[in-house]
Each structure stands twice: as structure tokens, then as C-alpha cells.
Design a protein around this motif. Structure first.
Motif, PDB file in Angstrom:
ATOM      1  N   ALA A 193       0.834  -1.203   0.000  1.00  0.00           N
ATOM      2  CA  ALA A 193       0.000   0.000   0.000  1.00  0.00           C
ATOM      3  C   ALA A 193       0.870   1.255   0.000  1.00  0.00           C
ATOM      4  O   ALA A 193       0.608   2.215  -0.747  1.00  0.00           O
ATOM      5  N   MET A 194       1.898   1.263   0.830  1.00  0.00           N
ATOM      6  CA  MET A 194       2.785   2.418   0.898  1.00  0.00           C
ATOM      7  C   MET A 194       3.494   2.646  -0.434  1.00  0.00           C
ATOM      8  O   MET A 194       3.592   3.784  -0.919  1.00  0.00           O
ATOM      9  N   ALA A 195       3.989   1.568  -1.046  1.00  0.00           N
ATOM     10  CA  ALA A 195       4.701   1.694  -2.316  1.00  0.00           C
ATOM     11  C   ALA A 195       3.795   2.229  -3.417  1.00  0.00           C
ATOM     12  O   ALA A 195       4.182   3.127  -4.176  1.00  0.00           O
ATOM     13  N   GLU A 196       2.580   1.711  -3.499  1.00  0.00           N
ATOM     14  CA  GLU A 196       1.656   2.180  -4.530  1.00  0.00           C
ATOM     15  C   GLU A 196       1.211   3.614  -4.266  1.00  0.00           C
ATOM     16  O   GLU A 196       0.940   4.374  -5.202  1.00  0.00           O
ATOM     17  N   HIS A 197       1.134   3.994  -2.995  1.00  0.00           N
ATOM     18  CA  HIS A 197       0.753   5.360  -2.649  1.00  0.00           C
ATOM     19  C   HIS A 197       1.858   6.353  -2.994  1.00  0.00           C
ATOM     20  O   HIS A 197       1.594   7.458  -3.491  1.00  0.00           O
ATOM     21  N   LEU A 198       3.102   5.984  -2.754  1.00  0.00           N
ATOM     22  CA  LEU A 198       4.217   6.891  -3.010  1.00  0.00           C
ATOM     23  C   LEU A 198       4.636   6.923  -4.476  1.00  0.00           C
ATOM     24  O   LEU A 198       4.996   7.986  -5.003  1.00  0.00           O
ATOM     25  N   PHE A 199       4.600   5.766  -5.146  1.00  0.00           N
ATOM     26  CA  PHE A 199       5.213   5.665  -6.466  1.00  0.00           C
ATOM     27  C   PHE A 199       4.321   5.035  -7.540  1.00  0.00           C
ATOM     28  O   PHE A 199       4.715   5.018  -8.697  1.00  0.00           O
ATOM     29  N   GLY A 200       3.166   4.500  -7.173  1.00  0.00           N
ATOM     30  CA  GLY A 200       2.407   3.695  -8.123  1.00  0.00           C
ATOM     31  C   GLY A 200       1.013   4.197  -8.431  1.00  0.00           C
ATOM     32  O   GLY A 200       0.779   5.393  -8.628  1.00  0.00           O
ATOM     33  N   ALA A 201       0.068   3.273  -8.427  1.00  0.00           N
ATOM     34  CA  ALA A 201      -1.286   3.555  -8.897  1.00  0.00           C
ATOM     35  C   ALA A 201      -2.037   4.545  -8.030  1.00  0.00           C
ATOM     36  O   ALA A 201      -3.002   5.163  -8.485  1.00  0.00           O
ATOM     37  N   ALA A 202      -1.639   4.703  -6.772  1.00  0.00           N
ATOM     38  CA  ALA A 202      -2.327   5.626  -5.862  1.00  0.00           C
ATOM     39  C   ALA A 202      -1.477   6.839  -5.526  1.00  0.00           C
ATOM     40  O   ALA A 202      -1.720   7.516  -4.527  1.00  0.00           O
ATOM     41  N   ARG A 203      -0.515   7.125  -6.360  1.00  0.00           N
ATOM     42  CA  ARG A 203       0.359   8.274  -6.088  1.00  0.00           C
ATOM     43  C   ARG A 203      -0.458   9.565  -6.048  1.00  0.00           C
ATOM     44  O   ARG A 203      -1.259   9.850  -6.939  1.00  0.00           O
ATOM     45  N   GLY A 204      -0.274  10.338  -4.984  1.00  0.00           N
ATOM     46  CA  GLY A 204      -0.976  11.599  -4.861  1.00  0.00           C
ATOM     47  C   GLY A 204      -2.402  11.489  -4.364  1.00  0.00           C
ATOM     48  O   GLY A 204      -3.094  12.494  -4.253  1.00  0.00           O
ATOM     49  N   VAL A 205      -2.848  10.270  -4.029  1.00  0.00           N
ATOM     50  CA  VAL A 205      -4.221  10.057  -3.554  1.00  0.00           C
ATOM     51  C   VAL A 205      -4.196   9.935  -2.036  1.00  0.00           C
ATOM     52  O   VAL A 205      -3.404   9.183  -1.470  1.00  0.00           O
ATOM     53  N   ASP A 206      -5.078  10.647  -1.370  1.00  0.00           N
ATOM     54  CA  ASP A 206      -5.042  10.699   0.091  1.00  0.00           C
ATOM     55  C   ASP A 206      -5.830   9.597   0.783  1.00  0.00           C
ATOM     56  O   ASP A 206      -5.554   9.282   1.948  1.00  0.00           O
ATOM     57  N   ASP A 207      -6.832   9.027   0.114  1.00  0.00           N
ATOM     58  CA  ASP A 207      -7.672   8.011   0.755  1.00  0.00           C
ATOM     59  C   ASP A 207      -7.718   6.768  -0.134  1.00  0.00           C
ATOM     60  O   ASP A 207      -8.347   6.771  -1.202  1.00  0.00           O
ATOM     61  N   VAL A 208      -7.045   5.721   0.330  1.00  0.00           N
ATOM     62  CA  VAL A 208      -6.794   4.536  -0.494  1.00  0.00           C
ATOM     63  C   VAL A 208      -7.056   3.276   0.307  1.00  0.00           C
ATOM     64  O   VAL A 208      -6.665   3.181   1.475  1.00  0.00           O
ATOM     65  N   VAL A 209      -7.711   2.323  -0.327  1.00  0.00           N
ATOM     66  CA  VAL A 209      -7.766   0.949   0.181  1.00  0.00           C
ATOM     67  C   VAL A 209      -6.959   0.094  -0.785  1.00  0.00           C
ATOM     68  O   VAL A 209      -7.206   0.123  -1.991  1.00  0.00           O
ATOM     69  N   TYR A 210      -6.013  -0.638  -0.251  1.00  0.00           N
ATOM     70  CA  TYR A 210      -5.180  -1.529  -1.066  1.00  0.00           C
ATOM     71  C   TYR A 210      -5.389  -2.960  -0.603  1.00  0.00           C
ATOM     72  O   TYR A 210      -5.345  -3.242   0.600  1.00  0.00           O
ATOM     73  N   LEU A 211      -5.652  -3.859  -1.545  1.00  0.00           N
ATOM     74  CA  LEU A 211      -5.748  -5.281  -1.239  1.00  0.00           C
ATOM     75  C   LEU A 211      -4.700  -6.027  -2.042  1.00  0.00           C
ATOM     76  O   LEU A 211      -4.572  -5.829  -3.257  1.00  0.00           O
ATOM     77  N   ASN A 212      -3.954  -6.884  -1.346  1.00  0.00           N
ATOM     78  CA  ASN A 212      -2.883  -7.648  -1.969  1.00  0.00           C
ATOM     79  C   ASN A 212      -3.243  -9.125  -1.971  1.00  0.00           C
ATOM     80  O   ASN A 212      -3.602  -9.693  -0.943  1.00  0.00           O
ATOM     81  N   GLY A 213      -3.154  -9.764  -3.114  1.00  0.00           N
ATOM     82  CA  GLY A 213      -3.419 -11.195  -3.217  1.00  0.00           C
ATOM     83  C   GLY A 213      -2.136 -11.954  -3.470  1.00  0.00           C
ATOM     84  O   GLY A 213      -1.498 -11.772  -4.515  1.00  0.00           O
ATOM     85  N   GLY A 214      -1.726 -12.786  -2.516  1.00  0.00           N
ATOM     86  CA  GLY A 214      -0.487 -13.534  -2.660  1.00  0.00           C
ATOM     87  C   GLY A 214      -0.658 -14.997  -2.326  1.00  0.00           C
ATOM     88  O   GLY A 214      -1.779 -15.481  -2.093  1.00  0.00           O
ATOM     89  N   ALA A 215       0.465 -15.708  -2.264  1.00  0.00           N
ATOM     90  CA  ALA A 215       0.416 -17.140  -1.977  1.00  0.00           C
ATOM     91  C   ALA A 215      -0.126 -17.418  -0.587  1.00  0.00           C
ATOM     92  O   ALA A 215      -0.712 -18.480  -0.341  1.00  0.00           O
ATOM     93  N   SER A 216       0.041 -16.470   0.337  1.00  0.00           N
ATOM     94  CA  SER A 216      -0.436 -16.665   1.706  1.00  0.00           C
ATOM     95  C   SER A 216      -1.831 -16.100   1.940  1.00  0.00           C
ATOM     96  O   SER A 216      -2.290 -16.059   3.074  1.00  0.00           O
ATOM     97  N   GLY A 217      -2.492 -15.653   0.900  1.00  0.00           N
ATOM     98  CA  GLY A 217      -3.853 -15.173   1.065  1.00  0.00           C
ATOM     99  C   GLY A 217      -3.989 -13.708   0.704  1.00  0.00           C
ATOM    100  O   GLY A 217      -3.267 -13.178  -0.145  1.00  0.00           O
ATOM    101  N   ILE A 218      -4.918 -13.039   1.377  1.00  0.00           N
ATOM    102  CA  ILE A 218      -5.253 -11.649   1.065  1.00  0.00           C
ATOM    103  C   ILE A 218      -4.968 -10.767   2.268  1.00  0.00           C
ATOM    104  O   ILE A 218      -5.463 -11.014   3.372  1.00  0.00           O
ATOM    105  N   GLY A 219      -4.165  -9.756   2.053  1.00  0.00           N
ATOM    106  CA  GLY A 219      -3.905  -8.745   3.075  1.00  0.00           C
ATOM    107  C   GLY A 219      -4.243  -7.386   2.513  1.00  0.00           C
ATOM    108  O   GLY A 219      -4.595  -7.247   1.335  1.00  0.00           O
ATOM    109  N   GLY A 220      -4.152  -6.373   3.344  1.00  0.00           N
ATOM    110  CA  GLY A 220      -4.500  -5.047   2.864  1.00  0.00           C
ATOM    111  C   GLY A 220      -3.738  -3.963   3.579  1.00  0.00           C
ATOM    112  O   GLY A 220      -3.066  -4.185   4.589  1.00  0.00           O
ATOM    113  N   GLY A 221      -3.844  -2.774   3.026  1.00  0.00           N
ATOM    114  CA  GLY A 221      -3.244  -1.600   3.629  1.00  0.00           C
ATOM    115  C   GLY A 221      -4.164  -0.418   3.438  1.00  0.00           C
ATOM    116  O   GLY A 221      -4.963  -0.381   2.488  1.00  0.00           O
TER     117      GLY A 221
END
Length: 410
Positions: A193-221
Motif C-alpha cells: 500500500a505504501m509503495a503504490e501510494h508513493l510511487f504507483g497507482a495511488a500516487r498523490g491520492v489521500d484516501d486509499v484501500v489496497y488489497l494484496n493477493g499472494g500465496a499466503s492469502g489476502i492482506g490489505g493496507g
């Protein structure tokens, strides 16, 4: 404007290095304009950062020179952080430069979840090899670990990484002792979430929900008001552990299961007949199944997971009212089938007012999002106080201090 006292100098050095880190190369003139410091002060500060090996200067492009030339300042390509993402099927390691580019990246597949000691031993061995090779001239600032589980903010203790079977593991201590480097540990999705907020798809956006899907399941930021939200212990964002709303009983495959039991990378791998795969390989297999006869079954499984995911996202939107939802990992893969349709499904189940300006985006940092996030928590200390780093005339490895690692606020 001029410097006032040593504290002011530290802040100004931090401001300049952070600007270059987050925006890329800038001319001295641009730094003067952005910071509102005078030209001689900028020259002095940049000179100190050059002496510390943190930035480099080059002449501007002669073809674009108008008036008095202003040197171009960039972060040094020598400054790197080691980023590690241990997972149930692989341990991924990378060396990430201060400009977010990757020097080297390796994925080491495993046939069972690694123990903390095994993950540490692999990291130490590969780091030793890199120091003799691709990182021979690098200034290694430290190591950041993106762990798929609950990481206590106060001291970086891995409280519970259930899929790895890690509980109350002092991972930072293990890695620091094995490598002699500053070590930070944080939840993988929070770092994404931090990486996408600083440098990626959510750069410059103040209110973000990020969901990550990986081998260990689903987490969020979560980013709320421009600030990363970790919760009282650092455990916020565990969307995968919520009970999913499933409108059609036929869609439920896990009796009394949580979201990550239903919307699952392992179910997608099973559908395409793979035991393990990195993100691009899985995406390619879902788009073009190895067994053409399974195409209908694969499409049905993807559609089932999208339906359940849309309900989970609608619930998150109702509670948090973000302007952007970002999906990473296999969640981005199944969303990419039809992003507009998935957003329409979310809107159909959420409060209309909460979705008026809602956007659904895919993680633009792709496979590197967790590694860039892990590197970022290492760079935090350097950015806050650039003068704390010795002058880097020779490759320097900074300290063996272990620091607790809740994701930083941007």
C-alpha cells in the motif's frame, strides 16, 4: 531563505533527498524553486549530499540549455536496500536502488513453507554472493522484510504468519545477526500500500484501500487522509480474514471460510493445473490455460472469485469511503479481466454516495510493489537524516541496528 542551526540543516538535507527520491532527477534551479531556499544554500546542501555519496550531479543537456546552466541532481545509483518477501512457495529477494529501480531480483521456489532460519540462511548466502558480484560497489543501507502476517509495530516481532507457520518470531534479530545490517520488518500488504501510494497507482491520492493477493492469502493496507493507518498494534488491513458475503450459495466452496479461503490463488493454480507460479506465469495461464479443455472451468472459477471479491470491496468502500481502491497480485489478475465490470459490481452493492467518485486501479508496480515497499522502510531513516550516513568514498554497510517497522506515513 537560509539555514538556521543544525536542526534546520538536517531538515533541508532531508527535504532535498526526499524530493529527489520521490520525483526523480531535478536541476539545482528546480530544487531552489521547490524548497524556496536560495541558490547558494542549495549548492551547499547538494555538495554535502554528493560528499556522502547519496546524490550525483551532471551537466544539463546542451541542446536544452537556455540561459545559465543548472546542474542536474539525481540520487546515487550506488545506494541500495535489500528487500525480501518470504512466502509459502518461494522466497523473493532483490536489491532496490534509492530511485526504486532494481539491481538484481531472484525468486527461490520452495516445496514447503520455509522456517525463519532457512529464510535467513538463504538471504545471508545470496547477499554474500551479491557483495562479491553485482553489489560489489554498492552502499547497502539495510534490509527490509515484507512478511505475509501480523507484525507488531512496536518492535517488528512477527506475531503470526499463519501460512508460514511463524509465531512470535524475532525475525529482525535473526537477520541482523546473520548479516550485520540494519533490519526492518513489516506486513507485506501494508508495504505494498505504501509503495503504490508513493510511487504507483495511488500516487498523490489521500484516501486509499489496497488489497494484496499472494500465496499466503489476502492482506490489505490503508491510507487515510494521506497517512498510513496501522492500528494500535500494527495489524490493520487484514481484509482476508473477514467473513465474505456470498449471495449465491453455489459460490461458496469453503464451509464457514474467510475471504481468502474463497478468493484464493491456490484455487486459481488448481484450475489451470499448476503447482506453483509467479504472478506473470499465473496470469498467462489464466488467460490461456495449458489444457484448452479446462478453459470453461477456469473462466467459471475466475468469475466466481470476482463476484465474491466485489462484495468484499463494497463492504470496504462503505466503511472507509476511499477515492481509490488498488488491487495487487492475483487480485489484479482477476480484476483485469474486466475492471469496469468489477467496479460496477462494487457500486451495485455499496452506498451510492460512497462510490460517486470511486476508482478501481491495478497495482502499477506489479511484481515489485512489495519489494519497493520493503526497501522504503529501510530508506526512511536515511531520508530523515542524510547526514547520519558516513561519506561513501568506499562501499559502506550501515550498522546492525534492528528497528521496529510499522509502515511509515508518507
Amino acid at each position: 531563505m537560509s539555514l538556521v542551526g543544525p536542526g534546520g540543516r538536517q531538515r533541508n538535507l532531508s527535504t532535498i533527498l526526499t524530493l529527489l527520491h520521490r520525483t526523480g532527477p531535478l536541476s539545482r534551479a528546480s530544487l531552489t524553486e521547490a524548497t524556496r531556499l536560495n541558490r547558494s544554500t542549495i549548492a551547499d546542501l547538494v555538495g554535502q549530499l554528493v560528499r556522502h555519496g547519496l546524490v550525483t550531479e551532471r551537466a544539463p543537456d546542451p541542446a536544452r540549455r537556455v540561459g545559465r546552466p543548472s546542474p542536474i541532481v539525481s540520487v546515487s545509483p550506488r545506494v541500495v536496500a535489500i528487500a525480501v518477501n518470504p512466502e509459502v512457495d518461494a522466497i523473493t529477494l532483490a536489491a532496490v536502488r534509492l530511485d526504486q529501480t532494481t539491481v538484481v531480483r531472484e525468486r527461490h521456489e520452495v516445496d514447503r513453507p520455509p522456517t525463519p532460519e532457512e529464510a535467513t540462511a538463504l538471504l545471508a548466502a545470496r547477499l554474500e554472493a551479491w557483495r562479491e558480484g553485482v553489489l560489489a560497489d554498492a552502499a547497502i543501507v539495510g534490509i527490509g522484510l515484507a512478511v505475509p502476517g501480523l507484525v507488531r509495530a512496536s518492535d517488528g516481532l512477527v506475531r503470526d504468519a499463519p501460512h508460514l507457520h511463524w509465531r512470535d518470531v524475532p525475525l529482525g534479530d535473526l537477520v541482523a545477526e546473520a548479516t550485520g545490517l540494519l533490519t526492518r520488518v513489516a506486513n507485506d500488504a501494508s508495504l505494498g500500500a505504501m509503495a503504490e501510494h508513493l510511487f504507483g497507482a495511488a500516487r498523490g491520492v489521500d484516501d486509499v484501500v489496497y488489497l494484496n493477493g499472494g500465496a499466503s492469502g489476502i492482506g490489505g493496507g490503508l491510507i487515510v487522509g494521506g497517512v498510513a493507518v496501522g492500528g494500535s498494534g500494527g495489524y490493520a488491513g487484514e481484509f482476508g480474514q473477514n467473513r465474505p458475503g456470498i449471495a449465491d450459495g453455489a459460490d461458496r466452496l469453503a464451509a464457514d471460510g474467510v475471504l481468502e479461503d474463497e478468493v484464493s490463488r491456490s484455487r486459481l493454480l488448481a484450475a489451470v493445473g499448476l503447482d506453483s507460479a509467479d504472478e506473470p506465469t499465473l496470469a498467462a495461464a489464466l488467460a490461456d490455460p495449458p489444457d484448452p479443455g479446462s478453459r470453461a472451468a477456469v473462466s467459471a472459477e475466475v468469475a466466481r472469485q470476482r463476484r465474491i471479491l466485489s462484495t468484499a470491496l463494497a463492504n470496504a468502500v462503505n466503511v472507509l469511503n476511499p477515492s481509490v481502491v488498488v488491487l495487487g497480485g492475483f487480485l489484479a489478475t482477476i480484476a483485469d479481466v474486466d475492471v469496469d465490470d468489477l467496479l460496477a459490481r462494487v457500486r451495485a452493492q455499496a452506498m451510492p454516495a460512497a462510490t460517486e467518485d470511486l476508482q478501481l486501479r491495478l497495482a502499477s508496480l506489479a511484481e515489485d510493489r512489495l519489494l519497493i515497499g520493503a526497501a522504503e522502510v529501510v530508506f526512511d531513516g536515511l531520508l530523515a537524516d542524510p547526514s547520519s550516513v558516513p561519506e561513501l568514498s568506499e562501499p559502506v554497510h550501515v550498522g546492525a541496528e534492528v528497528i521496529a517497522a510499522a509502515p511509515s506515513s508518507p
